[in-house]
Design an enzyme around this catalytic site. Structure first.
Site: not given
Ligand code: SRM
Ligand code: SF4
Length: 558
Positions: A76, A145, A209, A211, A432, A438, A477, A481
């Site tokens: 990323r 991030r 993390k 943001k 997502c 993922c 899930c 994201c």
């Molecule tokens: Fe996310 C984890 C993809 C935006 C909350 N996110 C992941 C992971 C890295 C899975 C992992 O930990 O193994 C995913 C990778 C999937 C893949 O194969 O690419 C993933 N997140 C994404 C992306 C690519 C979704 C998309 O389709 O665009 C976004 C990348 C953002 C970036 O460029 O940095 C993405 N993730 C978000 C958002 C939305 C936002 O930030 O605007 C959220 C919700 C906001 C937040 O952070 O609460 C989000 N991602 C999470 C979480 C839950 C974190 C938490 O503390 O609650 C995880 C799981 C974790 O961190 O344990 C996670």
């Molecule tokens: Fe993966 Fe869940 Fe984030 Fe979708 S919402 S990219 S399934 S961690």
């Protein structure tokens, strides 16, 4: 101070003993026996902007052949405010073809991911990014991030100012370790550990993390309140006079764990000068560093620290550290959250074209050569590339004299037809990544939502709602994201083919939605939506959005 020192999570040990995030990454990369890296390094590699993944579609086949899972990596980029020059796009396109699946993915945080990179291709990929002056430092991991910022920054001088602030915050929050260059770029680099001392992150980094997002009203395209730290530009007499600063947003939760929840950021107050904004952001982070939960990673985001301390105590601790007080929050108004598709001209006469990219996936198919079209635009050298938090792309800063040429390329490749032809629902959809990469996905998202939207469109048509800008979002899930908890219609994956259906979020990103149906499959999704849209057209108030109507339905009508 955080009193959980006795019971630190294993990740805390990995961070503090990592020698500036180096761990044994070099040894892991050099190991030819496996496509994976050592377990501790799987944590550390995230701080370098990468994730170890495997192709989940091929697990069974690999196991039946007695092979290890097909490991590969996602990288990323760190792109505060989401910007690339045309030359960088051409370079990115080439890197994607040489080292990844070839698909360029625009994320919900305004940056780019490449998937399917084999271990042996990691260093060449980073090196080729480096040649384009791009990096992936801190794009993942327990640090700040990618800083997001309202897109279309060149639309007015105010957007430019906010975009520049995003870059300054990103710089301020970069880890001081030079391990990224040491591991990925230059083996021989001499490391001065003294120069790597890090007053912000120290050697333990953040509990989790973090943001940061910046919104320039009236547009909330960044979904600012979902961030740990949310900055809202306050505009008076056409000038940014300061920012309301909010903290404690986050959307992730865990099925069955009541202690976890989605939350929107709470406003701490208003700050006027840029210097004070940077200071306030810095100290909000140090308070989270010192008070955040380091035992249970499910409860370690800033939102839980705020709820544990209480917003007033959190604010007081920040003020103690900054040496100044927040002023009372100033008024602001959001009017939209969606992207403005098609052509827009800015105050300097430059042109911008927002391309609809379904779920941010830029690739070529037989019917739709989107990636080739964008490459051709980039090759003209006459358009910058900007990304939106709705996973779309803006061809930006185009001079009048070059507009017709770019328009021709867009037409030739079906890009303008696709952007114009998509329904309002589709243009307001976000999903997502989920399967197949993922590791946390319980259900499909970006591979499934397009076909579900195709089935919902005739239902909307039936009720005369085709042009209604309803936000619909799906995540595989409950991590959120694709920001499903903050949509008018949100789907949260529970198992393969099953989703919780949430409704009642507002259109502007100021109110989270509520679970309405649990664990339902496609048939029930379609009948439920049919029923809800039917009631909506009968009982909606004048100008009432679907989100506001369903909130009222949940609380008073149902
Ligand atoms: Fe996310 C984890 C993809 C935006 C909350 N996110 C992941 C992971 C890295 C899975 C992992 O930990 O193994 C995913 C990778 C999937 C893949 O194969 O690419 C993933 N997140 C994404 C992306 C690519 C979704 C998309 O389709 O665009 C976004 C990348 C953002 C970036 O460029 O940095 C993405 N993730 C978000 C958002 C939305 C936002 O930030 O605007 C959220 C919700 C906001 C937040 O952070 O609460 C989000 N991602 C999470 C979480 C839950 C974190 C938490 O503390 O609650 C995880 C799981 C974790 O961190 O344990 C996670
Ligand atoms: Fe993966 Fe869940 Fe984030 Fe979708 S919402 S990219 S399934 S961690």
């Amino acid at each position: 101070m955080n009193n959980d020192k006795e019971n630190l999570s294993p990740v805390e040990r990995i961070k503090t003993s990592s020698n500036g995030l180096r761990g044994s990454l070099k040894e892991s990369l050099a190991d030819p026996i496996t496509g994976a890296i050592r377990e501790d390094d799987q944590t550390l590699i995230k701080f370098h902007g990468m994730y170890q993944q495997d192709d989940r579609d091929r697990r069974e086949e690999r196991v039946s052949k007695k092979l290890e899972w097909l490991y590969s990596y996602m990288i990323r980029l760190r792109l505060p405010g989401g910007f690339l020059t045309p030359e960088q796009w051409v370079g990115l396109n080439e890197t994607a073809e040489d080292h990844s699946t070839g698909t360029i993915k625009v994320t919900t945080r305004q940056t780019i991911q490449l998937h399917g990179i084999l271990k042996s291709h990691l260093r060449p990929t980073i090196q080729s990014f480096n040649l384009q002056h791009l990096d992936s430092i801190a794009a993942c991991g327990d640090v700040n991030r990618n800083v997001t910022c309202t897109a279309n920054p060149s639309e007015s001088p105010l957007h430019k100012e906010a975009y520049e602030l995003a870059g300054k915050i990103s710089e301020m929050c970069l880890p001081k370790t030079k391990s990224y260059y040491d591991i990925w770029i230059d083996d021989e680099l001499l490391v001065d550990r003294k120069a790597e001392e890090d007053p912000l992150y120290q050697d333990r980094y953040l509990p989790r993390k973090l943001k940061i997002g910046i919104a320039v009203p009236p547009n909330n395209d960044v979904d600012v309140f979902i961030n740990d730290i949310a900055l809202i530009a306050i505009i008076e007499n056409d000038k940014i006079v300061g920012y309301n600063i909010a903290a404690g947003g986050g959307l992730g939760a865990t099925h069955g764990n009541e202690a976890t929840y989605a939350r929107l950021a709470s406003i701490l107050g208003f700050v006027d000068t840029e210097e004070k904004v940077l200071k306030a952001v810095y100290e909000i982070i140090t308070v989270q560093r010192d008070f955040g939960n380091r035992s249970d990673r499910k409860l370690s985001r800033l939102k839980y620290t705020i709820d544990k301390l209480g917003i007033d105590q959190y604010r007081a601790e920040v003020e103690k550290r900054t040496g100044f007080s927040f002023e009372p929050a100033r008024e602001f108004k959001f009017e939209q959250r969606k992207d403005r598709y098609g052509w827009i001209q800015n105050h300097e006469g430059k042109w911008f074209y927002t391309v609809f990219v379904e779920h941010g996936r830029i690739l070529n198919t037989a019917e739709y050569p989107l990636k080739s079209g964008l490459l051709k635009v980039a090759q003209t050298g006459n358009a910058n590339f900007r990304f939106t938090c709705n996973q779309n792309l803006i061809l930006a800063d185009i001079d009048e004299k070059n507009k017709a040429d770019i328009e021709h390329i867009l037409e030739e490749h079906g890009i303008s037809e696709y952007t114009n032809g998509a329904s309002a629902l589709r243009k307001n959809s976000v999903a997502c990544v989920a399967l197949n990469t993922c590791s946390l996905a319980l259900a499909e998202a970006q591979r499934y939502l397009p076909s579900l939207v195709t089935k919902i469109e005739p239902i909307l048509e039936k009720y005369g709602l085709r042009d209604e800008d309803i936000t619909i979002r799906m995540t595989g899930c409950p991590n959120g994201c694709g920001r499903s908890p903050n949509a008018e219609i949100g789907f949260v994956g529970t198992a393969y083919g099953k989703y919780n259906l949430h409704i009642g979020g507002d259109r502007l990103g100021m109110r989270l939605n509520t679970k309405f149906k649990e664990n339902i499959g496609e048939e029930e999704i379609l009948t439920t939506l049919d029923e809800l849209f039917g009631i909506y057209v009968q009982k909606r108030l004048a100008e009432e959005t679907f989100g506001d109507f369903s909130y009222r339905y949940l609380h008073t009508l149902n």
